[in-house]
Design a protein around this motif. Sequence first.
Motif, PDB file in Angstrom:
ATOM      1  N   GLU A 277      33.746 -42.801 -28.463  1.00  0.00           N
ATOM      2  CA  GLU A 277      32.679 -43.594 -27.853  1.00  0.00           C
ATOM      3  C   GLU A 277      31.645 -43.997 -28.901  1.00  0.00           C
ATOM      4  O   GLU A 277      31.028 -45.060 -28.824  1.00  0.00           O
ATOM      5  N   SER A 278      31.464 -43.157 -29.900  1.00  0.00           N
ATOM      6  CA  SER A 278      30.513 -43.471 -30.960  1.00  0.00           C
ATOM      7  C   SER A 278      30.945 -44.687 -31.764  1.00  0.00           C
ATOM      8  O   SER A 278      30.104 -45.377 -32.354  1.00  0.00           O
ATOM      9  N   THR A 279      32.256 -44.943 -31.807  1.00  0.00           N
ATOM     10  CA  THR A 279      32.694 -46.175 -32.494  1.00  0.00           C
ATOM     11  C   THR A 279      32.163 -47.401 -31.753  1.00  0.00           C
ATOM     12  O   THR A 279      31.839 -48.420 -32.366  1.00  0.00           O
ATOM     13  N   VAL A 280      32.084 -47.278 -30.413  1.00  0.00           N
ATOM     14  CA  VAL A 280      31.511 -48.361 -29.615  1.00  0.00           C
ATOM     15  C   VAL A 280      30.034 -48.517 -29.958  1.00  0.00           C
ATOM     16  O   VAL A 280      29.517 -49.637 -30.062  1.00  0.00           O
ATOM     17  N   ASN A 281      29.331 -47.377 -30.138  1.00  0.00           N
ATOM     18  CA  ASN A 281      27.920 -47.432 -30.523  1.00  0.00           C
ATOM     19  C   ASN A 281      27.734 -48.201 -31.824  1.00  0.00           C
ATOM     20  O   ASN A 281      26.818 -49.020 -31.965  1.00  0.00           O
TER      21      ASN A 281
ATOM     22  N   GLY B 206      32.522 -39.888 -17.863  1.00  0.00           N
ATOM     23  CA  GLY B 206      33.193 -41.144 -18.176  1.00  0.00           C
ATOM     24  C   GLY B 206      32.940 -42.172 -17.090  1.00  0.00           C
ATOM     25  O   GLY B 206      32.697 -43.348 -17.360  1.00  0.00           O
ATOM     26  N   GLY B 207      32.988 -41.731 -15.833  1.00  0.00           N
ATOM     27  CA  GLY B 207      32.685 -42.624 -14.721  1.00  0.00           C
ATOM     28  C   GLY B 207      31.237 -43.078 -14.726  1.00  0.00           C
ATOM     29  O   GLY B 207      30.937 -44.233 -14.419  1.00  0.00           O
ATOM     30  N   TYR B 208      30.341 -42.181 -15.124  1.00  0.00           N
ATOM     31  CA  TYR B 208      28.919 -42.520 -15.151  1.00  0.00           C
ATOM     32  C   TYR B 208      28.617 -43.631 -16.165  1.00  0.00           C
ATOM     33  O   TYR B 208      27.896 -44.588 -15.855  1.00  0.00           O
ATOM     34  N   ILE B 209      29.162 -43.519 -17.356  1.00  0.00           N
ATOM     35  CA  ILE B 209      28.833 -44.531 -18.361  1.00  0.00           C
ATOM     36  C   ILE B 209      29.483 -45.877 -18.025  1.00  0.00           C
ATOM     37  O   ILE B 209      28.994 -46.926 -18.445  1.00  0.00           O
ATOM     38  N   MET B 210      30.578 -45.860 -17.254  1.00  0.00           N
ATOM     39  CA  MET B 210      31.136 -47.123 -16.786  1.00  0.00           C
ATOM     40  C   MET B 210      30.134 -47.823 -15.869  1.00  0.00           C
ATOM     41  O   MET B 210      29.974 -49.046 -15.920  1.00  0.00           O
ATOM     42  N   PHE B 211      29.448 -47.053 -15.052  1.00  0.00           N
ATOM     43  CA  PHE B 211      28.428 -47.604 -14.161  1.00  0.00           C
ATOM     44  C   PHE B 211      27.270 -48.195 -14.971  1.00  0.00           C
ATOM     45  O   PHE B 211      26.756 -49.271 -14.654  1.00  0.00           O
ATOM     46  N   VAL B 212      26.858 -47.503 -16.039  1.00  0.00           N
ATOM     47  CA  VAL B 212      25.791 -48.003 -16.910  1.00  0.00           C
ATOM     48  C   VAL B 212      26.216 -49.312 -17.570  1.00  0.00           C
ATOM     49  O   VAL B 212      25.446 -50.277 -17.652  1.00  0.00           O
ATOM     50  N   GLY B 213      27.461 -49.371 -18.024  1.00  0.00           N
ATOM     51  CA  GLY B 213      27.976 -50.581 -18.656  1.00  0.00           C
ATOM     52  C   GLY B 213      27.968 -51.760 -17.702  1.00  0.00           C
ATOM     53  O   GLY B 213      27.631 -52.887 -18.088  1.00  0.00           O
ATOM     54  N   TYR B 214      28.325 -51.512 -16.451  1.00  0.00           N
ATOM     55  CA  TYR B 214      28.303 -52.577 -15.451  1.00  0.00           C
ATOM     56  C   TYR B 214      26.894 -53.129 -15.281  1.00  0.00           C
ATOM     57  O   TYR B 214      26.698 -54.347 -15.172  1.00  0.00           O
ATOM     58  N   GLY B 215      25.893 -52.236 -15.256  1.00  0.00           N
ATOM     59  CA  GLY B 215      24.514 -52.670 -15.096  1.00  0.00           C
ATOM     60  C   GLY B 215      24.063 -53.580 -16.232  1.00  0.00           C
ATOM     61  O   GLY B 215      23.368 -54.575 -16.018  1.00  0.00           O
ATOM     62  N   ILE B 216      24.471 -53.268 -17.453  1.00  0.00           N
ATOM     63  CA  ILE B 216      24.104 -54.083 -18.615  1.00  0.00           C
ATOM     64  C   ILE B 216      24.773 -55.449 -18.534  1.00  0.00           C
ATOM     65  O   ILE B 216      24.156 -56.487 -18.806  1.00  0.00           O
ATOM     66  N   ILE B 217      26.044 -55.480 -18.149  1.00  0.00           N
ATOM     67  CA  ILE B 217      26.755 -56.755 -18.015  1.00  0.00           C
ATOM     68  C   ILE B 217      26.110 -57.614 -16.933  1.00  0.00           C
ATOM     69  O   ILE B 217      25.927 -58.823 -17.105  1.00  0.00           O
TER      70      ILE B 217
ATOM     71  N   ALA C 138      30.498 -54.348 -21.863  1.00  0.00           N
ATOM     72  CA  ALA C 138      31.955 -54.264 -21.734  1.00  0.00           C
ATOM     73  C   ALA C 138      32.512 -53.134 -22.603  1.00  0.00           C
ATOM     74  O   ALA C 138      33.433 -52.412 -22.197  1.00  0.00           O
ATOM     75  N   LEU C 139      31.950 -52.960 -23.794  1.00  0.00           N
ATOM     76  CA  LEU C 139      32.394 -51.882 -24.681  1.00  0.00           C
ATOM     77  C   LEU C 139      32.067 -50.515 -24.089  1.00  0.00           C
ATOM     78  O   LEU C 139      32.845 -49.562 -24.234  1.00  0.00           O
ATOM     79  N   ILE C 140      30.918 -50.429 -23.421  1.00  0.00           N
ATOM     80  CA  ILE C 140      30.552 -49.167 -22.776  1.00  0.00           C
ATOM     81  C   ILE C 140      31.561 -48.829 -21.678  1.00  0.00           C
ATOM     82  O   ILE C 140      32.001 -47.681 -21.541  1.00  0.00           O
ATOM     83  N   ILE C 141      31.943 -49.833 -20.895  1.00  0.00           N
ATOM     84  CA  ILE C 141      32.939 -49.613 -19.844  1.00  0.00           C
ATOM     85  C   ILE C 141      34.274 -49.188 -20.459  1.00  0.00           C
ATOM     86  O   ILE C 141      34.952 -48.277 -19.954  1.00  0.00           O
ATOM     87  N   PHE C 142      34.646 -49.844 -21.553  1.00  0.00           N
ATOM     88  CA  PHE C 142      35.892 -49.479 -22.242  1.00  0.00           C
ATOM     89  C   PHE C 142      35.850 -48.028 -22.705  1.00  0.00           C
ATOM     90  O   PHE C 142      36.839 -47.293 -22.583  1.00  0.00           O
ATOM     91  N   ALA C 143      34.691 -47.607 -23.234  1.00  0.00           N
ATOM     92  CA  ALA C 143      34.554 -46.218 -23.668  1.00  0.00           C
ATOM     93  C   ALA C 143      34.713 -45.267 -22.494  1.00  0.00           C
ATOM     94  O   ALA C 143      35.351 -44.206 -22.611  1.00  0.00           O
ATOM     95  N   GLY C 144      34.148 -45.653 -21.337  1.00  0.00           N
ATOM     96  CA  GLY C 144      34.287 -44.813 -20.155  1.00  0.00           C
ATOM     97  C   GLY C 144      35.733 -44.685 -19.717  1.00  0.00           C
ATOM     98  O   GLY C 144      36.199 -43.594 -19.357  1.00  0.00           O
ATOM     99  N   VAL C 145      36.457 -45.805 -19.745  1.00  0.00           N
ATOM    100  CA  VAL C 145      37.884 -45.780 -19.393  1.00  0.00           C
ATOM    101  C   VAL C 145      38.648 -44.893 -20.364  1.00  0.00           C
ATOM    102  O   VAL C 145      39.524 -44.101 -19.964  1.00  0.00           O
ATOM    103  N   MET C 146      38.329 -45.009 -21.656  1.00  0.00           N
ATOM    104  CA  MET C 146      39.011 -44.217 -22.681  1.00  0.00           C
ATOM    105  C   MET C 146      38.792 -42.724 -22.463  1.00  0.00           C
ATOM    106  O   MET C 146      39.723 -41.916 -22.570  1.00  0.00           O
ATOM    107  N   ILE C 147      37.560 -42.351 -22.109  1.00  0.00           N
ATOM    108  CA  ILE C 147      37.252 -40.946 -21.855  1.00  0.00           C
ATOM    109  C   ILE C 147      38.023 -40.440 -20.641  1.00  0.00           C
ATOM    110  O   ILE C 147      38.560 -39.324 -20.632  1.00  0.00           O
ATOM    111  N   ILE C 148      38.090 -41.272 -19.590  1.00  0.00           N
ATOM    112  CA  ILE C 148      38.815 -40.872 -18.379  1.00  0.00           C
ATOM    113  C   ILE C 148      40.302 -40.681 -18.673  1.00  0.00           C
ATOM    114  O   ILE C 148      40.932 -39.711 -18.228  1.00  0.00           O
ATOM    115  N   VAL C 149      40.881 -41.597 -19.443  1.00  0.00           N
ATOM    116  CA  VAL C 149      42.293 -41.492 -19.797  1.00  0.00           C
ATOM    117  C   VAL C 149      42.554 -40.208 -20.579  1.00  0.00           C
ATOM    118  O   VAL C 149      43.513 -39.464 -20.304  1.00  0.00           O
ATOM    119  N   GLU C 150      41.702 -39.916 -21.559  1.00  0.00           N
ATOM    120  CA  GLU C 150      41.872 -38.702 -22.361  1.00  0.00           C
ATOM    121  C   GLU C 150      41.721 -37.448 -21.504  1.00  0.00           C
ATOM    122  O   GLU C 150      42.449 -36.467 -21.675  1.00  0.00           O
TER     123      GLU C 150
END
Length: 333
Positions: free
Chosen positions: A47-51, A190-201, A90-102
């Motif tokens: 996720e830090s790579t997204v940062n 992971g689900g929480y940061i996806m919600f944050v990413g949606y708010g920014i978009i 969008a990158l934040i949402i991607f990070a959230g998805v990546m965390i959930i998958v892992e």
Amino acid sequence: MKVTEQQDKTKFTFQRNVAIVGIVLFVGKLIAWHLTNSDAVFSDAMESTVNIIAAFMGLYSLYLSAKPKDINHPYGHGKVEFVTSGIEGALIIFAGVMIIVESVDSLLHGNTLQKLDYGIFIIAATAVINYLLGYISYKKGVKENSLVLQSSGKHLQSDTITTVGVVVSLILVYFTGFNWLDSVVALVFGGYIMFVGYGIIRKSLGGIMDETDTELMEHLVVLLNRFRKKEWIDVHNVRIQQHGSGLHIDGHLTLPYYLELREAHNQMEELMVCIAEHTDRRIEFNFHLDDCKPFSCEVCQLTDCPVRALPFVKKIDWNLATITQVSKHNKES
């Protein structure tokens, strides 16, 4: 102008420092992952790579938005901040998805953890630094009216919450030996940061599409009513566009038709100055002067009007609905 240039330079320097700190924290998380072999720590590091990407994108957008207007960009380059903020979301949402998958993968296949005490210390330190940097970035973004700095701050703070979740999971695993807790906690955050990413978009799309900012419009209504003059028969068709940290305000001001051009222009200038001096944003105005019509007499408050054709009936209430209506004031009354 010099103050504006200094503000742009300050924002650029701050965002550059955010990018540098992001790289340092990423390296620290990689070290923690190498020591612990924790999937949650690995997800946090990814996720830090997204940062880092988001920080450099924000840096580029601040560089563009600070450029002066040109023939191809008559309104300046400020809109780029909405674009980069949307991509960051969008990158934040991607990070959230990546965390959930892992996390799901770890729950299904299990994982062996080690040296959790070292990992807890390193990750906790990155969480503290991330949160402080995010808090400062967001506050500075609000003060400077920069969506890039606000988005960057929210991103860092959401990353902090994820990192805290990782620390909590490592502590629980350390004391209980239940490795699956590591993945469950990471899954939730992971689900929480996806919600944050949606708010920014959502916010960035609103800016790109010139969605009405109710808070800004209400502020404008307050100023118009506060400094209202009897000569200002009506204000309508008011619109606000945001260009980075600056605003572009369009509107129509109705004045008595018999005013000389210079006096009418001075009235318009006075209205614009009232708004500009009480708004902490750079503002470009484009006001159109309307002359009063016979039906205007019914809403005109001038008691000594030399050409009044109809008696005064009522004062127009300037509110969000009336100042934004397209048609002329009170045409139907």
